[in-house]
Design a protein around this motif. Structure first.
Motif, PDB file in Angstrom:
ATOM      1  N   THR A 238       0.846  -1.197   0.000  1.00  0.00           N
ATOM      2  CA  THR A 238       0.000   0.000   0.000  1.00  0.00           C
ATOM      3  C   THR A 238       0.879   1.243   0.000  1.00  0.00           C
ATOM      4  O   THR A 238       2.028   1.210   0.452  1.00  0.00           O
ATOM      5  CB  THR A 238      -0.920   0.054   1.243  1.00  0.00           C
ATOM      6  OG1 THR A 238      -0.102   0.119   2.428  1.00  0.00           O
ATOM      7  CG2 THR A 238      -1.799  -1.170   1.310  1.00  0.00           C
ATOM      8  N   SER A 239       0.328   2.312  -0.495  1.00  0.00           N
ATOM      9  CA  SER A 239       1.023   3.596  -0.477  1.00  0.00           C
ATOM     10  C   SER A 239       0.224   4.513   0.438  1.00  0.00           C
ATOM     11  O   SER A 239      -0.814   5.052   0.052  1.00  0.00           O
ATOM     12  CB  SER A 239       1.108   4.178  -1.890  1.00  0.00           C
ATOM     13  OG  SER A 239       1.731   5.448  -1.866  1.00  0.00           O
ATOM     14  N   VAL A 240       0.702   4.677   1.661  1.00  0.00           N
ATOM     15  CA  VAL A 240      -0.046   5.427   2.658  1.00  0.00           C
ATOM     16  C   VAL A 240       0.935   6.179   3.546  1.00  0.00           C
ATOM     17  O   VAL A 240       2.055   5.721   3.801  1.00  0.00           O
ATOM     18  CB  VAL A 240      -0.932   4.479   3.509  1.00  0.00           C
ATOM     19  CG1 VAL A 240      -0.095   3.450   4.246  1.00  0.00           C
ATOM     20  CG2 VAL A 240      -1.809   5.256   4.469  1.00  0.00           C
ATOM     21  N   SER A 241       0.539   7.357   3.993  1.00  0.00           N
ATOM     22  CA  SER A 241       1.412   8.162   4.840  1.00  0.00           C
ATOM     23  C   SER A 241       1.613   7.501   6.191  1.00  0.00           C
ATOM     24  O   SER A 241       0.765   6.738   6.671  1.00  0.00           O
ATOM     25  CB  SER A 241       0.817   9.557   5.037  1.00  0.00           C
ATOM     26  OG  SER A 241      -0.361   9.487   5.833  1.00  0.00           O
ATOM     27  N   GLU A 242       2.737   7.804   6.812  1.00  0.00           N
ATOM     28  CA  GLU A 242       3.041   7.237   8.126  1.00  0.00           C
ATOM     29  C   GLU A 242       2.003   7.672   9.160  1.00  0.00           C
ATOM     30  O   GLU A 242       1.630   6.901  10.048  1.00  0.00           O
ATOM     31  CB  GLU A 242       4.447   7.674   8.561  1.00  0.00           C
ATOM     32  CG  GLU A 242       4.992   6.956   9.789  1.00  0.00           C
ATOM     33  CD  GLU A 242       5.362   5.505   9.516  1.00  0.00           C
ATOM     34  OE1 GLU A 242       5.603   4.768  10.490  1.00  0.00           O
ATOM     35  OE2 GLU A 242       5.405   5.116   8.336  1.00  0.00           O
TER      36      GLU A 242
END
Length: 295
Positions: A238-242
């Motif tokens: 997934t591409s998700v902010s910390e």
């Protein structure tokens, strides 16, 4: 035998069609023909199975249904209970009909939604859940199928509380009422709910795995768990902010005491992602008489 179209219940609710069948009984779309309008308002009518007709079950149901009706009257984003009655030795409950679609049409297996969608979803939904928690109600069955997006304004509406299934698990033994099984849906239920001891944070778990479902396209019952810690493993692929990832991790902690303890607390965390100066949330007073499973 299912009710035929055109059947009139309580001289008021005319059955239009069967919507579905489940473990509690059947669900129908009906018109309220008692209302003096050219276009009759639509209602959802549920007929309960005979085994749910024990007096203690009906008494508990009526008390909580009355509470939920009051909450729905004061919040347009909670589906209202309109009526409950017995006819021909069968028990029926009547709810408001929401014109729209449920979120299972948006959150689906194999489809990855954006981080902005998930943040907006949580920002829109958690205030509804916070209202419930502030009124000492645990929903117990949060999932995309139980959240409607209303056609008229695009707002979310919470429906189908786990109360019906919970009431179906009540038994009376030596004068005491207890639950024999949990209410909820596999994948969305944390461990404490599975053993029949739901907390406000149990609802937070369900919201968290729903958000992870939206991001990953993997349904909650198929999400892998760490064999040692039993924590949900989801970040890979997934591409998700910390920032959002950390919030979701906390929402779905295995130990309920490690999660956000109610929806107001979870909402404040989500708001911190978009607000440079988040305000401290106003939490409801603790219920000192409430026994907790979390340690």
């Amino acid at each position: 035998m299912v009710l035929a179209n055109g059947t009139i219940l309580r001289k008021r609710y005319e059955i239009i069609q069967l919507l579905g069948r489940g473990g509690f009984g059947e669900t129908y779309l009906a018109e309220d023909i008692e209302v003096q309008l050219a276009t009759k308002p639509k209602r959802v009518v549920k007929r309960l199975l005979p085994q749910m007709m024990q007096p203690v079950i009906l008494d508990l149901f009526k008390k909580e249904a009355a509470t939920l009706d009051r909450l729905g009257e004061n919040n347009s984003q909670i589906a209202r209970f309109f009526d409950y009655f017995q006819e021909n030795q069968e028990f029926y409950l009547v709810q408001g009909f929401i014109e729209g679609h449920n979120l299972s049409h948006e959150i689906t297996q194999g489809k990855k939604l954006s981080e902005s969608y998930v943040i907006q979803l949580l920002s829109d939904f958690l205030p509804i859940l916070a209202y419930l928690h502030q009124n000492q109600i645990i929903h117990r069955d949060i999932k995309p199928e139980n959240i409607m997006r209303r056609n008229s304004d695009g707002k979310l509406v919470l429906i189908d509380f786990g109360i019906v299934k919970e009431m179906g698990s009540v038994v009376v033994s030596q004068g005491q009422t207890r639950y024999t099984v949990s209410a909820g849906t596999p994948g969305y239920m944390p461990i404490e709910q599975q053993v029949g001891k739901p907390e406000y944070s149990s609802d937070i778990y369900a919201v968290g795995v729903m958000a992870i479902f939206a991001l990953t396209g993997i349904s909650p019952d198929k999400l892998p768990l760490d064999k040692r810690t039993r924590e949900v493993v989801w970040r890979q692929g997934t591409s998700v902010s910390e920032g959002l990832a950390n919030i979701l991790d906390k929402m779905v902690r295995y130990n309920c005491s490690h999660r956000y303890q109610d929806a107001t607390e979870a909402l404040a965390a989500i708001q911190s992602l978009t607000s440079p100066l988040p305000t401290k949330p106003s939490l409801p007073p603790p219920n000192l008489n409430r026994r907790t499973f979390c340690k």
